[in-house]
Design an enzyme around this catalytic site. Structure first.
Site, PDB file in Angstrom:
ATOM      1  CB  THR A 557      -0.736   0.144   1.076  1.00  0.00           C
ATOM      2  OG1 THR A 557      -0.092   0.392   2.234  1.00  0.00           O
ATOM      3  CG2 THR A 557      -1.598  -1.214   1.440  1.00  0.00           C
ATOM      4  CG  ASP A 608      16.956  -3.008  -2.955  1.00  0.00           C
ATOM      5  OD1 ASP A 608      16.908  -2.482  -3.897  1.00  0.00           O
ATOM      6  OD2 ASP A 608      17.832  -3.775  -2.614  1.00  0.00           O
ATOM      7  CB  VAL A 611      15.641   4.140  -3.533  1.00  0.00           C
ATOM      8  CG1 VAL A 611      16.523   4.866  -4.486  1.00  0.00           C
ATOM      9  CG2 VAL A 611      15.387   4.972  -2.455  1.00  0.00           C
ATOM     10  CG  LEU A 615      17.032   0.447 -11.225  1.00  0.00           C
ATOM     11  CD1 LEU A 615      17.658   1.771 -11.390  1.00  0.00           C
ATOM     12  CD2 LEU A 615      17.637  -0.438 -12.232  1.00  0.00           C
ATOM     13  CD  GLU A 669       4.871   7.008  -5.670  1.00  0.00           C
ATOM     14  OE1 GLU A 669       4.177   6.546  -4.551  1.00  0.00           O
ATOM     15  OE2 GLU A 669       5.862   6.513  -6.250  1.00  0.00           O
ATOM     16  CE  LYS A 684      11.090   7.013  -5.561  1.00  0.00           C
ATOM     17  NZ  LYS A 684      10.827   7.183  -7.088  1.00  0.00           N
TER      18      LYS A 684
END
Ligand code: ADP
Ligand code: ASP
Ligand code: MG
Length: 819
Positions: A557, A608, A611, A615, A669, A684
């Site tokens: 969420t 992970d 950000v 990646l 977003e 971030k």
């Protein structure tokens, strides 16, 4: 001759009584048989409760009523199914027994005391009535039978009135005197025997198995059969561990250890008579007579090919620790302790002694604690007074988990595996003991972790698979993509011995939960049809109550609410994984608490995808920092949506057109205002900065938003509904900016940077020599200039937004749980 014992669950209702009678009739065609019967299910528990109630002055009428209801409906229902069943005579017989029971209970409540002999005669009533009913059915079928009265024929020599031990030789002599013809079915009530004085005694809870073994020995039977409600003996209680495996065979010793250490399927004392007289014992399922079952015999024929045969636990134990300087070098201390325990009639289940001989610890059932203490204090009064012994240390609320198998002695590293499994579940081992036969290893743990301990030990020792039990909170874009990826990878992972189960899926309204794993082929329908409202606390309770082994919460969420529960989940044994940036950008105080919970719980918190989406940014940064690297400065395009939008500006699209397209293609977003306000990039950047060791708050990040503040004030962007319409008022402003930049051969990029601990996000105009010039179309690029990576920075570049790459990143975190 065979002896067949039927447990309470096999005699729970009229249909089952008839079913058992059919089994008897069928088996008597092959050879002579004897049947030992338990009380119908729940009856003995009710009888124990009526005594407790009478003693405590409570009216036991509720329990008596239940007992009467069970037997009266058995009587009535059997008479409906079984022709010629003598309902009237049996009704009178039962009535008499209930009147007698009520008289005894009245006496107990007046005296406020229940002598053990009266107690025994009450708790054995269920077995007596089972035999009445079965005799009634067999007589109605004209089957010849003889009833053995256990009070006059199974003669005991010790163990008092409630857990007596039978003298087999004496009993065999008496039984031989009974006139039994070859055509007779022999019936006997289980759980019951008699002492030399001719009084009724009980054989201990679950004692009908023991009755059957004794009768088999007395009758020199070819086999003893225990008919119950499961297919045989499993590696673990199948009602508690869903992947328990059925065992084909067990040695007498293995069966003895399993039952001794808690496997309820067999009373521990059952094995002694059958082993002594070399009688094989077969455990069978009354509901599936054609399934072979488990054979207990002199040797384990190893069809199962298992080194470890089973795992059990015993709950409600206490550990007593006798220690002090007087223990060292004193011969006979252990003998005194254990003869005191024997005097107190306490069953010592496990013993350990420190190698320094300074202390001896042992476990007994909690119910025997007061007896044990009184006797120990009496035995060691002097030593305790003189300080030769320290006050006896008592640890309550313990359980013993045991691993059992004949072949364990030849196998290295089994205890290591057991300890590793328990450590994995964060279970503290209070004491350990290994039988000198090396047939069992036992560990003492807290009572409340016994179930989970048994489950993890079973998983580690019996399953080659590593289990992950996932709860996906939020099934929007990323959540759905993740579920789909897990569904596709199921067999691939199974081949790699990873058993990845999705046990819970939620949306903002409802949740669907299934411990053994949800069928992902139709999860949408299952979620759609469920009525269970979404309740995060309930998920936590559910995980605890079902003792899940390796639960993982995945928060898909964007909610800050859910992050309130992360600490609780971690501290209750769950890993937490999330692409949601809210947790890592809350106050520094919360951020630290979260890390403390990770350390304390030894569970993982993985994010992970916070950000750079898929990646591997955080993971690599953490690895570098762990290896002693330091961040000098950082700059990057951290937003897939803004990378996409600014790329489209290069192509001549307006800001509102580009934003609309970005949202349509899943780059933004959930609320696109988070992108354009710069807050998402700021979050971030804050996460990266905190990762690099800077203690900053979100307010410390300097943000130059794409939308200038005077325009925001003027047009009130706070309403999401007509956002795109309002956004078009910014189109000219951005277009002018972009044109100016293009004229100098540059492009606009939205860049986040960390320099000397100062974090900033802003629109920058960059020329074609800048590493971020070419980064667009939703790509992210992150340049880390570090102590190890300089003067050329470490650059990570790739798609940094979109449901699929984000879900893939979450999936990668999920598999990191196993490392
Ligand atoms: P009965 O009424 O037939 O005597 P019990 O309830 O005493 O039956 O014993 C059967 C139960 O034992 C099973 O339902 C199962 O839950 C439990 N059990 C515990 N450990 C094991 C095991 N290792 N294998 C099979 N059953 C077990
Ligand atoms: N009915 C007794 C009990 O429940 C004995 C048995 O079923 O084995 O303990
Ligand atoms: Mg039983």
């Amino acid at each position: 001759m065979r002896v067949l014992k039927f447990g309470g669950t096999s005699l729970a209702n009229a249909k089952q009584f008839i079913h058992v009678a059919n089994i008897l009739e069928e088996n008597m065609q092959k050879e002579q048989i004897a049947a030992v019967l338990s009380a119908p299910a729940m009856i003995t528990n009710h009888l124990v409760s009526v005594i407790d109630c009478a003693l405590n002055n409570n009216i036991a009428s509720e329990h008596i009523k239940n007992i009467e209801i069970i037997f009266n409906s058995l009587l009535l229902d059997i008479s409906k199914i079984q022709p010629k069943f003598d309902f009237v005579t049996l009704r009178v017989l039962l009535e008499k027994e209930f009147i007698q029971l009520k008289k005894l209970l009245h006496g107990i409540s007046l005296l406020k005391f229940c002598p053990d002999n009266i107690n025994a005669s009450i708790i054995c009533l269920g077995e007596k009535l089972s035999v009445f009913l079965m005799k009634g059915i067999l007589v109605a079928r004209n089957i010849q039978l003889v009833v053995i009265d256990p009070v006059n024929n199974l003669i005991t020599y010790g163990g008092g009135y409630l857990a007596a031990t039978v003298n087999i030789e004496e009993s065999a002599k008496r039984i031989k005197k009974i006139s039994i013809s070859q055509a007779d079915i022999i019936l006997m009530a289980g759980f019951t025997a008699g002492n030399k004085q001719g009084e009724l005694v009980a054989l201990g809870r679950n004692g009908s198995d023991y009755s059957a073994a004794i009768l088999a020995a007395c009758l020199n039977a070819r086999r003893c059969e225990i008919w119950t409600d499961v297919d045989g003996i499993y590696t673990c209680d199948p009602n508690q561990v869903s992947n328990a495996k059925l065992l084909h065979s067990l040695s007498y010793q293995e069966a003895m250890e399993l039952s001794y250490f808690g496997a309820k399927i067999l009373h521990p004392r059952t094995i002694v008579p059958i082993a002594q007289f070399h009688i094989p014992c077969l455990i069978k399922n009354v509901f599936k007579p054609n399934v072979f079952g488990t054979l207990i015999g002199p040797t384990n024929n190893n069809v199962d090919n298992n080194i470890v045969k089973g795992i059990t636990y015993l709950k409600n134990m206490v550990m007593l620790n006798v220690s002090g300087p007087g223990m060292k070098g004193m011969i006979g201390m252990a003998a005194r302790i254990f003869s005191a325990m024997s005097k107190a009639i306490c069953s010592v289940v496990l013993i350990t002694q420190s190698s320094s001989e300074y202390s001896i610890s042992f476990c007994i059932p909690y119910t025997e604690l007061s007896r044990a203490c009184a006797t120990l204090y009496e035995e060691f009064t002097l030593e305790l007074k003189n300080g030769l012994l320290e006050p006896i240390d008592i640890i309550e609320d313990l359980a013993i988990i045991s691993v059992i198998g004949d072949k364990m002695r030849t196998k290295l590293g089994l205890s290591g595996k057991l300890f590793q499994a328990l450590a994995h579940a964060n279970i503290n081992i209070i004491a350990t003991a290994q039988g000198s036969s090396e047939r069992s290893i036992s560990v003492v743990v807290n009572n409340n972790v016994a179930n989970i301990g048994m489950k993890v030990a079973h998983q580690m020792l019996f399953s080659p698979d590593q289990l992950i039990e996932v709860f996906i909170i939020g099934s929007g874009g990323v959540g759905s993509a993740l579920i789909e990826q897990i569904r596709r990878q199921h067999y691939w992972l199974k081949n790699k011995h990873i058993d990845l189960r999705v046990c819970g899926i939620t949306n903002s309204r409802v949740m669907y939960i299934k411990t053994c794993g949800i069928n992902l082929n139709n999860w949408k329908l299952l979620l759609h049809n469920t009525q269970e409202p979404f309740n995060i606390k309930k998920i936590m309770n559910y995980i605890k109550e079902n003792h899940l082994i390796n639960p993982v919460i995945i928060d898909c969420t964007g909610s800050i609410e859910i992050t309130n529960y992360y600490l609780g989940f971690l501290l209750n044994g769950c890993h937490v994984i999330t692409p949601n940036k809210k947790a890592n950008t809350r106050s520094m105080q919360y951020y630290k608490k979260l890390r403390e919970a990770v350390l304390q719980s030894k569970k993982k918190f993985l994010y992970d995808t916070n950000v750079g989406a898929g990646l591997p940014v955080i993971d690599n940064l953490q690895k570098l920092l762990n290896a002693g690297d330091e961040l000098i400065n950082f700059s990057g395009i951290l937003s897939g949506s803004l990378s996409f939008i600014f790329g489209k500006l290069d192509e001549g699209l307006s800001l509102s057109e580009a934003t609309f397209l970005a949202q349509k293609q899943g780059y933004t977003e959930p609320d696109p205002r988070d992108d354009l306000s710069g807050i998402d990039v700021a979050r971030k950047l804050l996460i990266l900065a905190r990762e690099a060791g800077y203690e900053l708050e979100l307010k410390d990040i300097e943000i130059d938003p794409i939308m200038p503040s005077d325009l925001i004030k003027k047009y009130d962007f706070s309403d999401k509904r007509d956002f795109f319409k309002k956004l078009s008022v910014l189109d000219d402003y951005i277009f002018d900016k972009s044109q100016k930049s293009h004229k100098t051969g540059c492009v606009l990029r939205y860049i986040g940077s960390i320099q000397k601990g100062k974090c900033r996000v802003k629109i920058e105009s960059v020329d074609n020599t800048h590493p971020l010039f070419k980064v667009k179309n939703g790509e992210n690029a992150l340049a880390f200039l570090t102590k190890y990576y300089q003067p050329i920075p470490l650059v990570l570049r790739g798609y940094g937004a979109g449901n699929n790459v984000t879900a893939a990143g979450v999936f990668a975190d999920l598999l990191r749980i196993l490392s």
